[in-house]
Scaffold this active site. Structure first.
Site, PDB file in Angstrom:
ATOM      1  N   GLY A  81       0.791  -1.232   0.000  1.00 44.51           N
ATOM      2  CA  GLY A  81       0.000   0.000   0.000  1.00 44.51           C
ATOM      3  C   GLY A  81       0.821   1.279   0.000  1.00 44.51           C
ATOM      4  O   GLY A  81       0.476   2.236  -0.693  1.00 44.51           O
ATOM      5  N   ASP A 102      10.239  -7.440  -2.668  1.00 39.92           N
ATOM      6  CA  ASP A 102       8.982  -7.927  -2.061  1.00 39.92           C
ATOM      7  C   ASP A 102       8.837  -9.384  -2.464  1.00 39.92           C
ATOM      8  O   ASP A 102       9.510  -9.846  -3.400  1.00 39.92           O
ATOM      9  CB  ASP A 102       7.771  -7.115  -2.553  1.00 39.92           C
ATOM     10  N   CYS A 247      -6.657  -9.384   9.952  1.00 44.92           N
ATOM     11  CA  CYS A 247      -7.204  -8.539   8.898  1.00 44.92           C
ATOM     12  C   CYS A 247      -7.169  -7.107   9.374  1.00 44.92           C
ATOM     13  O   CYS A 247      -8.113  -6.601   9.974  1.00 44.92           O
ATOM     14  CB  CYS A 247      -8.611  -8.942   8.512  1.00 44.92           C
TER      15      CYS A 247
END
Lengths: 399, 399
Positions: A81, A102, A247
């Site tokens: 993000g 990543d 989450c």
């Protein structure tokens, strides 16, 4: 049944259609687009010059040598993000080279953040990112590493790239941490302490409504092991978080704002304009932006941090320290000697007094200016334990 | 020469290749992607749920009814550097409906800002934007208007859409100004004063290193004609700017930060959480974020503003005013009666004292708290002319 000629016609029609849409997905950038982006930056004012609005920063008196950005290499660890938006911003700014690290894949659950597109779900983030970035500006050198830097063998590759991955085969200019976990941050911290590389840490809280960036220059500022700000910002010790099944909430706004703060400070650092924030927080609930400075912990557990601190002290003593990194006298004046971390809030109002900008003559910033210790609120000044200080920072970040 | 069978084989190969890449450019969203985005928001925690991280805001105690966002309609005027990112953020957040107004085309010179891609150069911004947004989340109702709202006939269409353009055929919930010129802002101001619609103004300075957002609720806060902040923020009267030939500087960072502030405050307003900032500025050089409140000018040149002010006063007298919009007593306490615009800086440090968050017990915000007039610096309190006040704001914004 169709004739040979009809079939040939259909092939041609399909080919033409294909070459139109191919532009968006192909690894190769269309020649037409590529030719608009040259490796040198033109300041010509015309609609077809992708650099005209950046080079205008020189005319506006903000940056002296904007085109220097073409010489810099930045490593970005984590292209989620915050990291993906960071990479896009630097690409659009025309950075010389990006190294992307990543090992996650794009998921549809990432679509509430910027950058990735639904059709990229299932592909590796570094690969999807490199493709899009190459399409945005084909002259930026993008090198992607689909790997977890925290394993022993990958750590070696990571270090090697930081040392030799620049455009000229030398050290990268900056490392940006955009990871979402403690191990990743500690690994970057370890590498940068070992190599003496400046880096920026960034983070967004699990409830999506706060975030921060922090500039770490080994030896000069607190390193991540001296006083980890993320543990602090999220009110949760990340080590206790299980990644699977968690989450966390997220918002495209907070992520893009943190990426914006990060890249803006990267630009200020690399291109030498404005003031680089050492720590800048963002509390979305109140639009509150704490700024502070964290001095290194003289009993930091990372021996390389201690070593860097000693070297920095020597440099300062010999006055060969980089002026742009040096804590200004004004700032350090309010740090008490026994405030072991030198935690200090740089007050927005106060900060705006000491500038070379046109402060409004008609405006009274009515903060008292009589003594130095009211200029910026100083966080405590006695023998607090590390835990106490973490609590203090925790509370500060939740303001 | 190729046989009929060979040619047929090549057609099939091309067709298959075409259908792969077509996904990215087609107006229709691939069925596979569309099925993942349903019009109702699931809070199921799984990688294939594009809303899981947004619905987590409820579990985290930030927002009570996140799914209400599906009911809202927002009009965005201007889809350039700030407006396009604003539209993407709202789309990724799952807003119900967006109305997009613009008449510019994408240029390569826009590539230093986020959102648009080089291959979109030459296409109309609203069309390019609608296509990308539809691809990101096909359940968001996007209606685009390729027109200049400032002409007489288009103004009528604009007003009609604001009144009847919502998902249910009613008034839109908010209007966002993301234009780069004075006429556009004055037109939006006029329409919103006439219709009594709340809106947000936004802007970025010509030198690319400062910006602001402002919430305007007709009758309650200063309207754009009461005290235009953009004139102020850019230190230039926009009326004197010729658009052609001007090459303002711009940065993807500043634009995305301003869009982030804008959408974050839109979310807070629509979903009723946190504090909506009335005016939030951003100075990139110093990471300084002025907050202030502007009360309406009782001698505003817009007669509809005066009318709204009277209606608002009546509402307040009858105590039927929307509590979420009401200026808190605490805030208004420092506005002097003869400070005609009620210009007030909400001090970051001070603002963080009056909250229901866990202010650090161990932390002393060492600002004096003895009398109300040092809590937030109050901009003057005497009979200043509009020009004086503009200068003051000008200087404030340049801090």
């Amino acid at each position: 049944m169709e004739s040979l000629e009809e079939l040939k016609g259909r092939i041609e029609a399909l080919r033409s259609l294909f070459s139109d849409v191919k532009l968006m997905t192909d690894d190769e950038t269309p020649a037409e687009t590529a030719s608009s982006f040259s490796s040198t930056m033109s300041d010509e004012v015309k609609d077809s010059n992708p650099y005209s609005r950046l080079m205008a920063l020189k005319r506006m008196g903000i940056v002296q040598n904007y085109e220097k950005i073409r010489d810099y290499t930045v490593a970005i660890v984590g292209v989620g993000g915050v990291g993906s938006v960071t990479a896009e911003m630097l690409t659009r700014c025309g950075i010389g080279k990006l190294l992307l690290f990543d090992y996650d894949k794009v998921e549809l659950a990432n679509m509430n953040r910027m950058f990735y597109m639904p059709q990229q779900a299932g592909t590796y983030k570094v690969e999807a990112a490199a493709k899009t970035l190459n399409f945005i500006n084909p002259t930026v050198d993008i090198k992607s590493f689909n790997m977890n830097i925290t394993t022993v063998e990958n750590y070696e590759t990571f270090q090697k790239e930081l040392l030799h991955g620049s455009l000229t085969g030398g050290r990268v200019d900056l490392v940006l941490s955009c990871v979402d976990n403690y191990e990743g941050r500690m690994t970057i911290n370890q590498a940068c302490n070992e190599l003496g590389l400046p880096w920026f840490e960034s983070g967004v809280s699990e409830n999506a409504v706060s975030g921060h960036i922090q500039f770490i220059n080994p030896g000069e500022t607190a390193c991540f092991a001296c006083a980890p700000p993320l543990i602090v910002a999220s009110s949760v010790d990340e080590k206790t978080l299980k990644k699977d099944g968690v989450c966390a909430a997220s918002l495209p706004t907070t992520m893009a704002i943190v990426a914006g703060f990060l890249v803006q400070n990267v630009l200020k650092k690399l291109l030498n304009f404005g003031e680089v924030s050492h720590y800048l927080g963002y509390n979305a609930m109140k639009d509150h932006f704490p700024r502070m400075k964290l001095l290194p912990n003289t009993s930091c557990s990372d021996t390389n941090c201690i070593k860097q601190q000693e070297e920095y002290k020597e440099k300062v003593a010999n006055q060969v320290v980089d002026e742009s990194l040096k804590v200004s006298e004004k700032e350090s004046a309010v740090v008490h000697e026994d405030n072991i971390y030198g935690i200090e809030l740089v007050h927005d109002g106060a900060a705006s007094k000491d500038d070379d900008y046109s402060a409004g003559d008609g405006v009274k910033y009515s903060l008292p200016q009589t003594s130095s210790n009211v200029e910026g609120p100083v966080v405590s000044d006695t023998n607090q334990s590390v835990d106490d200080l973490r609590n203090v920072m925790n509370n500060l970040n939740n303001l």
